[in-house]
Design a protein around this motif. Structure first.
Motif, PDB file in Angstrom:
ATOM      1  N   UNK A   1     -54.487 -70.543  50.609  1.00  0.00           N
ATOM      2  CA  UNK A   1     -54.149 -69.030  50.282  1.00  0.00           C
ATOM      3  C   UNK A   1     -54.365 -68.930  48.873  1.00  0.00           C
ATOM      4  N   UNK A   2     -54.085 -69.648  47.961  1.00  0.00           N
ATOM      5  CA  UNK A   2     -54.421 -69.513  46.402  1.00  0.00           C
ATOM      6  C   UNK A   2     -55.954 -69.252  46.147  1.00  0.00           C
ATOM      7  N   UNK A   3     -56.726 -70.126  47.062  1.00  0.00           N
ATOM      8  CA  UNK A   3     -58.208 -70.330  46.862  1.00  0.00           C
ATOM      9  C   UNK A   3     -58.465 -68.764  47.387  1.00  0.00           C
ATOM     10  N   UNK A   4     -58.227 -68.224  48.527  1.00  0.00           N
ATOM     11  CA  UNK A   4     -58.443 -66.996  48.917  1.00  0.00           C
ATOM     12  C   UNK A   4     -58.230 -65.874  47.933  1.00  0.00           C
TER      13      UNK A   4
ATOM     14  N   UNK B   1     -61.048 -76.390  55.230  1.00  0.00           N
ATOM     15  CA  UNK B   1     -59.777 -75.962  55.645  1.00  0.00           C
ATOM     16  C   UNK B   1     -59.889 -74.292  56.129  1.00  0.00           C
ATOM     17  N   UNK B   2     -60.372 -73.596  55.060  1.00  0.00           N
ATOM     18  CA  UNK B   2     -60.643 -72.261  55.209  1.00  0.00           C
ATOM     19  C   UNK B   2     -61.609 -71.965  56.145  1.00  0.00           C
ATOM     20  N   UNK B   3     -62.840 -72.638  56.203  1.00  0.00           N
ATOM     21  CA  UNK B   3     -63.966 -72.680  57.303  1.00  0.00           C
ATOM     22  C   UNK B   3     -63.271 -72.657  58.735  1.00  0.00           C
ATOM     23  N   UNK B   4     -62.433 -73.708  58.958  1.00  0.00           N
ATOM     24  CA  UNK B   4     -62.080 -74.097  60.187  1.00  0.00           C
ATOM     25  C   UNK B   4     -60.863 -72.828  60.788  1.00  0.00           C
ATOM     26  N   UNK B   5     -60.327 -72.154  59.997  1.00  0.00           N
ATOM     27  CA  UNK B   5     -59.593 -70.933  60.253  1.00  0.00           C
ATOM     28  C   UNK B   5     -60.433 -70.042  61.165  1.00  0.00           C
ATOM     29  N   UNK B   6     -61.600 -69.975  60.579  1.00  0.00           N
ATOM     30  CA  UNK B   6     -62.748 -68.927  61.510  1.00  0.00           C
ATOM     31  C   UNK B   6     -62.360 -67.630  61.225  1.00  0.00           C
TER      32      UNK B   6
END
Length: 381
Positions: A113-116, A169-174
């Motif tokens: 979340x913080x990265x986004x 992990x971000x990528x796998x959220x799709x």
């Protein structure tokens, strides 16, 4: 108003304030204030130097907030002299943010979340919609993460593996809501790979590109999941595949193999096959052997059992599966597939139903339920 420009400048400006001595939470608040001011004034008076304008306004907002807080008098003395915007390296500053947002003191969900928010420049509302949670819940998660990393000094090299894991992990959220997290992960990983000389950053980028290239073929018009073997390969993005292969080949040429490169190599073999029947499963098994050596991951062993079943037949695949913990997610689904290929339709139907009950993803649950129903319909009454 150029939203893409603001999103691109947000992490750069934030990183500059952190480098100047602002703690993360205060710097992020100041940058958000500057962005609001930009939205208000830029349409009528666009600045010649958008980055310099944002740095100046954000820094002044930070100083105003610092001066207004009597408990922070000492910090005011340290930052009172406003430095020039100067030619600071945007690459170095943004890289610091990657490592700060992937700090080991954060939980994986908080780090994502913080990265986004900080590096991706997304709003709290956009992130909340992507994760299908209330905006207030996401705001609390981001606020806690900001407090955790405030005051952290990055005076040692960051952990690249942790940063890559967060992006993975971000990528796998799709995709969900109005934010395409897979595309956002590719953008951020491409940015990172350009800033650090690390073959695994390139490997992760290649892996994302090769997987994302198949996205259009993964679902039917009614939303049903389409397995890899049944996908219309004419709908795969050949340009994205070609880029992924180029990036992967350059990374592998450096002879510093890592898990993302190995995963990308497997994805490239799938992409290289004109049809499912022409897939080089023997070579895929070899790459899974490398992945097991690199990671020892039970999930890798589970996927390897599928590959062994394709390369050598369902019995060897089941033998490989027997060495994997049966409580692992998707174990029942793999067992069902291999049992069906071995001709044991009753056991396969039962296992598909069991896998459907355990599935957390609605599309996957529906697919497995249909598989069980299909086999039950074929069994003699």
């Amino acid at each position: 108003m150029d939203e893409a420009l603001l999103r691109g400048l947000t992490p750069v400006v934030l990183a500059i304030l952190v480098r100047r001595g602002a703690d993360f939470a205060a710097a992020e608040d100041a940058v958000q204030d500057a962005l609001v001011e930009a939205v208000r004034t830029w349409p009528a008076e666009p600045p010649r130097d958008p980055k310099g304008w944002l740095v100046t306004v954000a820094w002044r907002r930070f100083l105003d907030a610092t001066r207004a807080d009597a408990a922070r008098r000492r910090r005011e003395d340290a930052v009172d002299a406003e430095p020039d915007a100067g030619p600071a390296s945007a690459a170095d500053d943004t890289l610091r943010l990657y490592f700060l947002c992937a700090h080991p003191s954060l939980t994986p969900s908080s780090a994502v979340a913080l990265t986004l928010r900080a590096v991706g420049g997304l709003t709290t509302r956009q992130i909340a919609r992507a994760y299908l949670v209330p905006e207030a819940t996401m705001a609390q998660r981001i606020s806690r993460a900001k407090r955790t990393v405030s005051g952290v000094r990055l005076d040692r090299p960051g952990d690249v593996a942790t940063v890559l894991r967060v992006l993975y992990l971000v990528f796998n959220e799709g995709y969900s809501g109005d934010v395409d997290l897979a595309a956002e992960a590719i953008r951020l990983t491409r940015q990172l790979a350009a800033r650090i000389d690390h073959p695994e950053a390139a490997g992760l980028l290649a892996l994302m590109l090769l997987h994302h290239a198949r996205r259009a073929a993964r679902t039917a018009p009614d939303g049903a999941l389409v397995p890899l073997a049944e996908q219309d390969r004419g709908r795969w993005d050949t340009r994205m595949i070609a880029e992924g292969v180029r990036v992967l080949q350059a990374a592998l040429a450096r002879d510093r193999l890592g898990e993302y490169q190995a995963q990308a190599a497997i994805a490239s073999l799938h992409a290289d096959a004109p049809t499912a029947e022409e897939t080089d499963w023997v070579q895929i098994v070899e790459w899974y052997d490398e992945l097991v050596r690199l990671t020892g991951s039970p999930v890798v062993r589970l996927n390897r059992a599928v590959a062994v079943g394709e390369a050598d037949g369902p019995r060897p695949g089941l033998a490989a599966l027997a060495e994997v913990d049966a409580s692992l997610p998707r174990h029942a689904a793999v067992a069902a597939y291999l049992r069906e290929r071995d001709g044991d339709l009753a056991a396969a139907a039962r296992l598909y139903a069991e896998a459907a009950h355990e599935a957390t993803n609605l599309a996957e649950r529906d697919h497995l339920t249909r598989q069980a129903a299909r086999l039950n319909a074929r069994r003699p009454g």
